[in-house]
Design a protein around this motif. Structure first.
Motif, PDB file in Angstrom:
ATOM      1  N   LEU A 142     -41.601  11.058 -42.287  1.00 49.41           N
ATOM      2  CA  LEU A 142     -42.059   9.675 -42.145  1.00 49.41           C
ATOM      3  C   LEU A 142     -42.831   9.522 -40.843  1.00 49.41           C
ATOM      4  O   LEU A 142     -42.469  10.123 -39.818  1.00 49.41           O
ATOM      5  CB  LEU A 142     -40.867   8.717 -42.119  1.00 49.41           C
ATOM      6  N   SER A 143     -43.872   8.682 -40.896  1.00 47.96           N
ATOM      7  CA  SER A 143     -44.583   8.324 -39.662  1.00 47.96           C
ATOM      8  C   SER A 143     -43.698   7.334 -38.905  1.00 47.96           C
ATOM      9  O   SER A 143     -42.683   6.858 -39.434  1.00 47.96           O
ATOM     10  CB  SER A 143     -45.913   7.675 -40.010  1.00 47.96           C
ATOM     11  N   ALA A 144     -44.096   6.979 -37.687  1.00 44.09           N
ATOM     12  CA  ALA A 144     -43.312   6.008 -36.901  1.00 44.09           C
ATOM     13  C   ALA A 144     -43.232   4.676 -37.648  1.00 44.09           C
ATOM     14  O   ALA A 144     -42.151   4.072 -37.769  1.00 44.09           O
ATOM     15  CB  ALA A 144     -43.943   5.824 -35.531  1.00 44.09           C
ATOM     16  N   VAL A 145     -44.393   4.244 -38.192  1.00 40.44           N
ATOM     17  CA  VAL A 145     -44.411   2.967 -38.946  1.00 40.44           C
ATOM     18  C   VAL A 145     -43.559   3.110 -40.210  1.00 40.44           C
ATOM     19  O   VAL A 145     -42.795   2.209 -40.575  1.00 40.44           O
ATOM     20  CB  VAL A 145     -45.869   2.582 -39.310  1.00 40.44           C
ATOM     21  N   GLY A 146     -43.693   4.275 -40.851  1.00 40.90           N
ATOM     22  CA  GLY A 146     -42.914   4.532 -42.069  1.00 40.90           C
ATOM     23  C   GLY A 146     -41.411   4.494 -41.795  1.00 40.90           C
ATOM     24  O   GLY A 146     -40.641   3.961 -42.591  1.00 40.90           O
ATOM     25  N   LEU A 147     -41.013   5.043 -40.628  1.00 41.69           N
ATOM     26  CA  LEU A 147     -39.593   5.063 -40.273  1.00 41.69           C
ATOM     27  C   LEU A 147     -39.063   3.638 -40.076  1.00 41.69           C
ATOM     28  O   LEU A 147     -37.983   3.275 -40.568  1.00 41.69           O
ATOM     29  CB  LEU A 147     -39.387   5.884 -38.997  1.00 41.69           C
ATOM     30  N   VAL A 148     -39.880   2.819 -39.368  1.00 47.32           N
ATOM     31  CA  VAL A 148     -39.476   1.410 -39.145  1.00 47.32           C
ATOM     32  C   VAL A 148     -39.358   0.696 -40.490  1.00 47.32           C
ATOM     33  O   VAL A 148     -38.390  -0.037 -40.743  1.00 47.32           O
ATOM     34  CB  VAL A 148     -40.478   0.698 -38.211  1.00 47.32           C
ATOM     35  N   SER A 149     -40.342   0.919 -41.373  1.00 51.38           N
ATOM     36  CA  SER A 149     -40.317   0.271 -42.691  1.00 51.38           C
ATOM     37  C   SER A 149     -39.083   0.720 -43.476  1.00 51.38           C
ATOM     38  O   SER A 149     -38.413  -0.085 -44.127  1.00 51.38           O
ATOM     39  CB  SER A 149     -41.569   0.634 -43.498  1.00 51.38           C
ATOM     40  N   PHE A 150     -38.812   2.025 -43.405  1.00 48.25           N
ATOM     41  CA  PHE A 150     -37.662   2.572 -44.146  1.00 48.25           C
ATOM     42  C   PHE A 150     -36.351   1.939 -43.656  1.00 48.25           C
ATOM     43  O   PHE A 150     -35.501   1.537 -44.461  1.00 48.25           O
ATOM     44  CB  PHE A 150     -37.642   4.100 -43.969  1.00 48.25           C
TER      45      PHE A 150
END
Lengths: 263, 337
Positions: A142-150
């Motif tokens: 996951l990207s940083a944004v993806g991690l936050v979204s997850f």
């Protein structure tokens, strides 16, 4: 006379005593998870096995091609399972031990009690979350944004399941009814919907049924963030809106229907 | 400090007048048609021990749950020290604690964990909760058991753990709903000793269907039957509500004599016969029974006699009942014994 003075003084102290909200919050966590984990360590194995068993099944059946989706699905199931457990635990402590009755007649508010109980379910899920966390380092990218979204998706799933769990708990009157509700919620929202694999694996007419479950939207968003499926920007938006709306509506229902003092 | 003393002084004045008051308190459960409580009104000083007696289904638990802010009444009001159970529930909960009728200890916890967790819920800090829990368990003779799992304890010990929880709190009123049900006679008497200690410091509101328990513990006693408060007062007040001083009981299982009672009341049922009368008449009846070789017991009027007498009389007044309930009552208490 001395006794009377002592009583009056105690009553005065009682009036000005500051209640420690953190203690009240912590009590629920201790009773519902930490003491159980400490005194009966075997429960730690059980909490790990439930989400991991589905993960293994999906990985074997897909010959390893769905390992990333399955790890994300394990997280979602752990979060949703926390709400299912909350329903069973609240009901158990209320109906079988009458512990909730003792808490109702104490300075603890329902919001503090239920929040503590909700967090206790997360604590209880920690062994599973740690195993899944280790697996995700290797299999989920996951990207940083993806991690936050997850994480946001997981929090919404957790909140949704808590609202469902609390509402059902107030209506269950005994352990048999409580387990029936638990199994029903678990099957409808985390076993049947496509949580561990993409929704495209489900034949088209049945996909519409899968969309009745909020966990489908959660899994869809998680798989999108992990790069396992493609979604249009509109579909991403719709998934977030549905997930957030369902959570909000369930919280409103829980707030209006759930009972602290009985009628 | 000065303002604190002034406040304490005001509180002193307020506490002098501390009363537990119910005003036409009624409760009808939505699922049922029968009133569980019917216009219960009384006022008692919030000191010592108040015991509410009544048979199963008489409304004791409903009343205690309303007073402990667990259950909403259908109508009427109840208050302690001016704090209304509905309007001022949050403030009232600072002052009260309850051990419900069917409360059980959580099996996977120890007595120390049980009591200290309850104190955390009452807002004590962790170390103070542990200290208070240790003191309370020690005072109940549970020191050696405080770190064992609750599931390994006897029924009496489990009860003590729950009582220790409310005892160790700062609650001024303690509600105990049938605390000795299921305890053996020795444990029950130990519990009575404990209650005598508690009542020195707190107001205790206790329900029971053991009349001897009410007699042993109650500074004031209320009698509840079919949701109605039949009578309330001190044991002496209740004794005076029956104008007879002696009770002669002829148990069943033998020939029941034809009794000629001058001034008194004869109650019959499957248990045998119970005669309430004056001293002289009681001894005359006794002599006759000895002459006829009939087994019997003679005692000064007890709470049992008063309860049966009043409930029977009220039953007749309320429902035109000709004493059928009395027989059920005797049967019920015979089974309990």
């Amino acid at each position: 006379m001395l006794e009377t003075r002592e009583r009056i003084w105690n009553s005065y102290i009682n009036t000005i005593r500051k209640r420690n909200r953190f203690s009240q919050f912590t009590a629920s966590i201790l009773v519902n998870s930490l003491y159980e984990m400490k005194n009966y360590p075997v429960v730690l194995v059980n909490t790990v096995l439930s989400p991991i068993s589905f993960l293994l099944l999906i990985v074997f059946v897909s010959h390893g091609s769905l390992v990333g989706e399955a790890v994300e699905g394990g997280f979602i199931m752990s979060m949703f399972g926390a709400g299912t457990s909350l329903q069973a635990d609240l009901s158990h402590l209320k109906n079988d031990f009458k512990l909730q009755d003792m808490v109702v007649s104490s300075p603890t508010s329902w919001i503090t009690y239920v929040s503590g109980m909700a967090i206790s379910e997360l604590v209880y899920s920690l062994p599973a979350l740690i195993v899944l966390g280790v697996l995700s380092v290797y299999f989920v990218h996951l990207s940083a944004v993806g991690l936050v979204s997850f994480i946001a998706v997981l929090m919404l799933v957790f909140a949704t399941s808590m609202a469902i769990g609390y509402t059902f708990a107030t209506f269950s009157t005994d352990i048999v009814q409580s387990f029936a509700f638990s199994r029903l919620i678990s099957t409808l929202f985390s076993t049947i919907p496509p949580v561990y694999y993409p929704i495209t694996y489900i034949p088209l007419p049945y996909r519409y049924l899968a969309y009745l479950s909020p966990t489908t939207y959660a899994a869809q968003l998680a798989q999108y963030e992990g790069g396992y499926i493609q979604l249009s920007p509109e579909m991403v938006l719709v998934s977030w809106v549905v997930l957030a709306s369902v959570t909000a509506v369930l919280f409103l229902i829980a707030g209006s229907k759930a009972r602290w003092r009985e009628k | 400090m000065g303002s604190a003393m002034i406040m304490a002084g005001r509180l002193m004045g307020a506490l002098d007048a501390s009363m537990l008051t119910c005003d036409r308190l009624s409760k009808t459960y939505s699922a049922g048609t029968r009133e569980a409580l019917s216009s219960v009104s009384y006022s008692v000083p919030a000191s010592g021990t108040f015991v509410l007696i009544g048979r199963n289904g008489s409304g004791k638990t409903t009343l205690i749950r309303i007073l402990a802010t667990e259950l909403e009444p259908t109508s009427g009001r109840a208050s302690f020290d001016g704090l209304d159970v509905m309007r001022d529930a949050v403030r009232l909960r600072e002052k009260i604690a309850i051990v419900p009728q069917e409360a059980r200890t959580v099996p996977w916890m120890t007595p120390m964990q049980t009591v200290s967790s309850y104190l955390l819920w009452r807002g004590f800090g962790y170390s103070e909760a542990r200290h208070r829990a240790a003191d309370a368990l020690d005072s109940l003779g549970m020191k050696v058991y405080m770190d064992r799992l609750n599931r390994t304890l006897s029924g009496g010990m489990k009860r003590k753990v729950l009582v220790a929880a409310v005892l160790s709190s700062d609650a001024e009123i303690i509600f105990l709903d049938e605390p000795t049900t299921g305890l053996d006679p020795v444990s029950r008497r130990e519990f009575w000793e404990l209650m005598r200690e508690i009542e020195k410091e707190r107001f205790t509101f206790l329900t029971t269907h053991y009349l001897e328990e009410a007699e042993a513990l109650g500074d004031r006693i209320g009698m509840l039957e079919s949701g109605r408060l039949v009578r309330m007062g001190t044991l002496e007040d209740l004794r005076h509500s029956v104008r007879y001083s002696y009770s002669v009981v002829i148990p069943a299982g033998q020939k029941q004599p034809v009794l000629r009672v001058g001034d008194g009341e004869v109650m019959r049922g499957s248990y045998g016969s119970r005669i309430l009368t004056g001293e002289e008449e009681a001894f005359r009846i006794s002599r006759d029974l000895i002459k006829d070789g009939i087994r019997f017991s003679i005692n000064p009027v007890s709470l049992d006699d008063i309860f049966f007498y009043l409930v029977n009389r009220e039953g007749i007044e309320y429902a035109g009942n000709q004493g059928a309930d009395l027989e059920q009552l005797h049967q019920h208490y015979k089974e309990e014994e």
